[in-house]
Design a protein around this motif. Structure first.
Motif, PDB file in Angstrom:
ATOM      1  N   MET A   1     -14.541 -19.528 -36.553  1.00 21.63           N
ATOM      2  CA  MET A   1     -14.753 -20.020 -34.491  1.00 21.63           C
ATOM      3  C   MET A   1     -13.655 -18.844 -34.137  1.00 21.63           C
ATOM      4  SD  MET A   1     -16.648 -22.142 -34.576  1.00 21.63           S
ATOM      5  CE  MET A   1     -16.902 -22.605 -32.976  1.00 21.63           C
ATOM      6  N   HIS A   2     -14.170 -18.266 -33.151  1.00 23.32           N
ATOM      7  CA  HIS A   2     -13.295 -17.390 -32.688  1.00 23.32           C
ATOM      8  C   HIS A   2     -12.301 -18.588 -32.297  1.00 23.32           C
ATOM      9  CE1 HIS A   2     -15.052 -13.513 -31.874  1.00 23.32           C
ATOM     10  NE2 HIS A   2     -16.400 -13.819 -32.619  1.00 23.32           N
ATOM     11  N   SER A   3     -10.845 -18.252 -31.067  1.00 29.03           N
ATOM     12  CA  SER A   3     -10.237 -18.657 -30.605  1.00 29.03           C
ATOM     13  C   SER A   3     -10.623 -18.897 -29.197  1.00 29.03           C
ATOM     14  CB  SER A   3      -9.099 -17.799 -29.664  1.00 29.03           C
ATOM     15  OG  SER A   3      -9.608 -16.118 -29.057  1.00 29.03           O
ATOM     16  N   GLY A   4     -11.774 -18.348 -29.038  1.00 33.54           N
ATOM     17  CA  GLY A   4     -13.250 -19.803 -27.722  1.00 33.54           C
ATOM     18  C   GLY A   4     -12.767 -20.453 -26.520  1.00 33.54           C
ATOM     19  N   ASN A   5     -11.789 -20.477 -26.620  1.00 27.09           N
ATOM     20  CA  ASN A   5     -11.266 -20.997 -25.266  1.00 27.09           C
ATOM     21  C   ASN A   5     -10.190 -19.298 -24.494  1.00 27.09           C
ATOM     22  OD1 ASN A   5     -11.302 -22.989 -23.644  1.00 27.09           O
ATOM     23  ND2 ASN A   5      -9.334 -23.962 -24.408  1.00 27.09           N
ATOM     24  N   THR A   6     -10.542 -18.409 -24.425  1.00 24.26           N
ATOM     25  CA  THR A   6     -10.577 -17.426 -24.584  1.00 24.26           C
ATOM     26  C   THR A   6     -10.572 -17.084 -22.607  1.00 24.26           C
ATOM     27  OG1 THR A   6     -10.674 -16.346 -25.825  1.00 24.26           O
ATOM     28  CG2 THR A   6     -10.231 -14.908 -24.428  1.00 24.26           C
ATOM     29  N   GLY A   7     -11.790 -16.866 -22.622  1.00 28.93           N
ATOM     30  CA  GLY A   7     -12.200 -17.498 -20.901  1.00 28.93           C
ATOM     31  C   GLY A   7     -11.695 -18.531 -20.116  1.00 28.93           C
ATOM     32  N   THR A 338     -32.124 -21.801 -13.286  1.00 27.33           N
ATOM     33  CA  THR A 338     -31.070 -21.910 -13.929  1.00 27.33           C
ATOM     34  C   THR A 338     -30.526 -20.857 -14.796  1.00 27.33           C
ATOM     35  OG1 THR A 338     -30.581 -23.547 -15.616  1.00 27.33           O
ATOM     36  CG2 THR A 338     -32.841 -22.665 -14.765  1.00 27.33           C
ATOM     37  N   GLY A 339     -29.627 -21.276 -15.631  1.00 24.74           N
ATOM     38  CA  GLY A 339     -29.342 -20.433 -16.695  1.00 24.74           C
ATOM     39  C   GLY A 339     -27.698 -19.940 -17.230  1.00 24.74           C
ATOM     40  N   VAL A 340     -27.966 -19.416 -18.420  1.00 24.37           N
ATOM     41  CA  VAL A 340     -26.649 -19.494 -19.346  1.00 24.37           C
ATOM     42  C   VAL A 340     -25.915 -18.463 -19.217  1.00 24.37           C
ATOM     43  CG1 VAL A 340     -27.345 -21.905 -20.645  1.00 24.37           C
ATOM     44  CG2 VAL A 340     -27.942 -19.362 -21.413  1.00 24.37           C
ATOM     45  N   ASN A 341     -24.759 -18.199 -20.231  1.00 26.67           N
ATOM     46  CA  ASN A 341     -24.094 -17.645 -20.463  1.00 26.67           C
ATOM     47  C   ASN A 341     -23.986 -16.853 -21.782  1.00 26.67           C
ATOM     48  OD1 ASN A 341     -22.994 -17.754 -17.637  1.00 26.67           O
ATOM     49  ND2 ASN A 341     -21.009 -18.181 -18.178  1.00 26.67           N
ATOM     50  N   SER A 342     -23.612 -15.845 -22.691  1.00 35.96           N
ATOM     51  CA  SER A 342     -23.615 -15.230 -23.393  1.00 35.96           C
ATOM     52  C   SER A 342     -22.498 -15.816 -24.811  1.00 35.96           C
ATOM     53  CB  SER A 342     -24.330 -14.226 -23.659  1.00 35.96           C
ATOM     54  OG  SER A 342     -23.035 -13.054 -23.186  1.00 35.96           O
ATOM     55  N   TYR A 343     -21.911 -16.332 -24.089  1.00 34.61           N
ATOM     56  CA  TYR A 343     -20.708 -17.188 -25.008  1.00 34.61           C
ATOM     57  C   TYR A 343     -19.873 -17.863 -24.966  1.00 34.61           C
ATOM     58  CZ  TYR A 343     -17.008 -16.759 -28.306  1.00 34.61           C
ATOM     59  OH  TYR A 343     -16.176 -16.472 -29.938  1.00 34.61           O
ATOM     60  N   GLU A 344     -20.827 -19.340 -25.026  1.00 39.13           N
ATOM     61  CA  GLU A 344     -20.562 -20.424 -23.924  1.00 39.13           C
ATOM     62  C   GLU A 344     -19.703 -21.077 -25.298  1.00 39.13           C
ATOM     63  OE1 GLU A 344     -21.407 -21.422 -21.569  1.00 39.13           O
ATOM     64  OE2 GLU A 344     -23.384 -21.235 -20.376  1.00 39.13           O
ATOM     65  N   ALA A 383     -22.554 -20.991 -36.598  1.00 40.25           N
ATOM     66  CA  ALA A 383     -22.039 -21.933 -35.549  1.00 40.25           C
ATOM     67  C   ALA A 383     -21.805 -21.501 -35.040  1.00 40.25           C
ATOM     68  CB  ALA A 383     -20.865 -22.279 -37.005  1.00 40.25           C
ATOM     69  N   GLU A 384     -21.647 -20.516 -34.217  1.00 44.28           N
ATOM     70  CA  GLU A 384     -21.380 -19.791 -32.286  1.00 44.28           C
ATOM     71  C   GLU A 384     -22.924 -20.026 -31.968  1.00 44.28           C
ATOM     72  OE1 GLU A 384     -17.272 -17.573 -33.013  1.00 44.28           O
ATOM     73  OE2 GLU A 384     -19.090 -16.732 -32.939  1.00 44.28           O
ATOM     74  N   LYS A 385     -23.677 -18.985 -32.349  1.00 40.34           N
ATOM     75  CA  LYS A 385     -24.833 -19.237 -32.030  1.00 40.34           C
ATOM     76  C   LYS A 385     -25.688 -20.392 -32.013  1.00 40.34           C
ATOM     77  CE  LYS A 385     -25.216 -15.424 -29.663  1.00 40.34           C
ATOM     78  NZ  LYS A 385     -25.037 -15.154 -28.212  1.00 40.34           N
ATOM     79  N   PHE A 425     -13.523  -9.965 -25.735  1.00 36.55           N
ATOM     80  CA  PHE A 425     -14.406 -11.231 -25.311  1.00 36.55           C
ATOM     81  C   PHE A 425     -15.717 -10.675 -26.232  1.00 36.55           C
ATOM     82  CE2 PHE A 425     -13.517 -12.385 -20.861  1.00 36.55           C
ATOM     83  CZ  PHE A 425     -12.999 -12.921 -20.919  1.00 36.55           C
ATOM     84  N   SER A 426     -16.715 -12.022 -26.798  1.00 37.43           N
ATOM     85  CA  SER A 426     -18.016 -11.949 -27.593  1.00 37.43           C
ATOM     86  C   SER A 426     -19.444 -11.957 -26.582  1.00 37.43           C
ATOM     87  CB  SER A 426     -17.881 -12.283 -29.310  1.00 37.43           C
ATOM     88  OG  SER A 426     -17.021 -12.140 -30.182  1.00 37.43           O
TER      89      SER A 426
END
Length: 525
Positions: A1-7, A338-344, A383-385, A425-426
């Protein structure tokens, strides 16, 4: 997994920078004796003029939910005489500061006595001088256990400058807001369990009764929220108690398939929590209400990050899961954006999720799911996607599709990060839509100093789409790239990247796969 909590960490760092610079708007302010006045049903209030608009902060919309009012429906506000000063945010609802670092940075205080709201309204006429303005009621996120409305990124001034009356609310969180116990039912067989949702409904009633005094149109209210706030908005669409209190919905990065408890399960959880608090199994409601607030906050903070928590299914506020409500055709027929972000997946570490736990719900369908993604992707990329598709993309597109059959729906895919942060960011992390939604990038020096012209153009474009929707139930206007409605025939989403580009059928196979998997599963993701 990426460090992930970056945002998430970046937003927290920016809030801290704002605090240190002395620009945090939630701090104490001296009373402005020439501040704007507004007459509410409960009494006269005096606000402040700031950032080109009028702001009224910390307005009580219900009585303090303390002592005998704990775990009861919101009670009426006691009217006051004279002028009540509303120049500062009220306390954030009781929660652990460790639960959400932003609470520690931006809330003036934390208290069980917290049922207040804030209003920003234009100082000068926009459009027809006497025409009532569209209203946006904002529900903050935070997994139903944390969150604040004094966080700088959700300051309503910039939207008010575009002719919208903005309302942000506090609502009960954690065990204060979502709790069930046999003792409460013995006291009153009609007792609810979703006190937080009922707070939100009470705030919407306040808007209907009072917003005209602020120049708002009670007949044109958009209910909006992100994360848990978006889930709340979805459940209020399905709540008979909220019928007619709002007319449109904007839901950002919520999970309508969120794993939740029914009342029987919640009673067991409530009894366990009460026992941990030192209350006997046969305790009565008065003994429960005597549990110190600090004890409940501590118990709330000790819940596993990925525990089922939020609306409790089966009471007057949330009679059904969203899936059941949709199947029973009980969702309010209101326009939905409604919508989502690309790196949730950036939020996954905060939830203690690993690659294995993300993929576990796939069961024996893992290979079938893997075939829907590029062959050259690593297991981590897969897994991320899967996380983003299964927890955000598929659930929200499912609900948008269902809502298109009852009213109208629009869907966005946010794939933009400011130029100076792109190497980190990814894609667009969870929560990074907020400065673009509220236009609050200009309030945070570190962010604004690094924003390039194309970043500002993107933020202005997104805000115009949202404001158009608040005004007229459609995001498009002749000056913007056309945003087609989302429906079964086209499944067009607006991809918001360096440009705004409508795309049809993006990720359609993956969405259909997870929707089928969810419907066929006995357990919720």
């Amino acid at each position: 997994m990426h460090s992930g909590n970056t945002g998430y960490k970046v937003l927290t760092t920016l809030a801290k920078a704002m605090l240190l610079s002395g620009l945090l708007l939630s701090g104490a302010q001296a009373e402005d004796l020439n501040g704007p006045l507004a007459q509410t049903k409960s009494g006269l209030i005096r606000g402040v003029s700031e950032l080109g608009v009028r702001a009224f902060k910390g307005i009580p919309y219900a009585a303090p939910p303390i002592k005998e009012n704990r775990w009861r429906r919101p009670q009426p506000v006691q009217p006051w005489s004279g002028v009540r000063v509303t120049s500062q945010f009220g306390p954030a609802c009781a929660q652990s500061a460790q639960e959400d670092p932003n609470t520690r940075l931006s809330a003036p205080s934390v208290s069980e006595d917290c049922l207040t709201l804030n209003v920003w309204t234009p100082s000068s006429p926009i459009g027809a001088p006497d025409a009532p303005k569209p209203v946006m009621v904002w529900l903050h996120g935070g997994d139903f256990r944390s969150g604040v409305v004094s966080y700088p990124l959700s300051n309503g001034a910039q939207l008010a400058n575009q002719g919208v009356v903005v309302v942000t609310i506090n609502y009960r969180l954690g065990y204060f807001g979502f709790f069930d116990h046999p003792a409460l039912v013995r006291e009153d067989v009609t007792t609810p369990a979703n006190f937080g949702l009922l707070d939100q409904i009470e705030a919407l009633k306040w808007v209907q009764e009072n917003i005209s005094a602020f120049g708002g149109d009670p007949g044109n209210v958009t209910l909006a929220g992100d994360d848990a706030g978006a889930v709340s908005a979805y459940y209020l669409m399905a709540s008979p108690k909220a019928l007619g209190l709002f007319h449109k919905v904007i839901a950002q990065s919520g999970d309508p398939w969120l794993k939740l408890e029914d009342r029987n399960q919640a009673k067991k959880s409530g009894m366990k929590a009460a026992t941990q608090a030192g209350v006997a199994a046969d305790a009565d409601a008065a003994q429960l209400r005597a549990i110190p607030a600090g004890t409940l906050i501590k118990l709330n903070s000790e819940l596993p990050p990925d525990a089922a928590f939020g609306p409790i299914i089966g009471d007057e506020a949330a009679p059904y899961t969203l899936l059941d409500a949709v199947d029973r055709k009980l969702i309010a027929p209101v326009p939905l954006l409604t919508g989502v972000n690309s790196y949730e997946v950036s939020i996954a570490p905060q939830l203690n999720l690993t690659q294995e736990t993300i993929l576990a719900p796939l069961g024996d369908q893992k290979d079938a799911a893997r075939a829907l993604y590029p062959e050259d992707w690593s297991d981590t990329q897969f897994a991320e996607k899967v996380f983003s598709d299964m927890r955000y993309n598929a659930p929200n597109r499912w609900l948008a599709l269902e809502q298109s059959n009852r009213s109208s729906a629009w869907f966005y895919y946010f794939n933009y990060a400011p130029q100076y942060l792109r190497e980190q960011f990814s894609g667009t992390p969870h929560g990074w839509h907020l400065p673009f939604t509220f236009g609050t990038y200009s309030l945070i020096p570190e962010m604004y100093a690094n924003f390039r012209p194309q970043d500002i153009t993107m933020a202005q474009r997104f805000q115009r789409y949202l404001v158009n929707f608040m005004r007229s139930a459609s995001p498009s206007d002749p000056t913007l790239p056309n945003w087609p409605a989302y429906n079964a025939q086209n499944q067009i989403m607006m991809v918001l990247g360096d440009a705004a580009e409508p795309m049809a059928g993006l990720f359609r196979q993956r969405i259909e796969f997870f929707t089928t998997l969810y419907r066929n599963s006995n357990k919720k993701y």
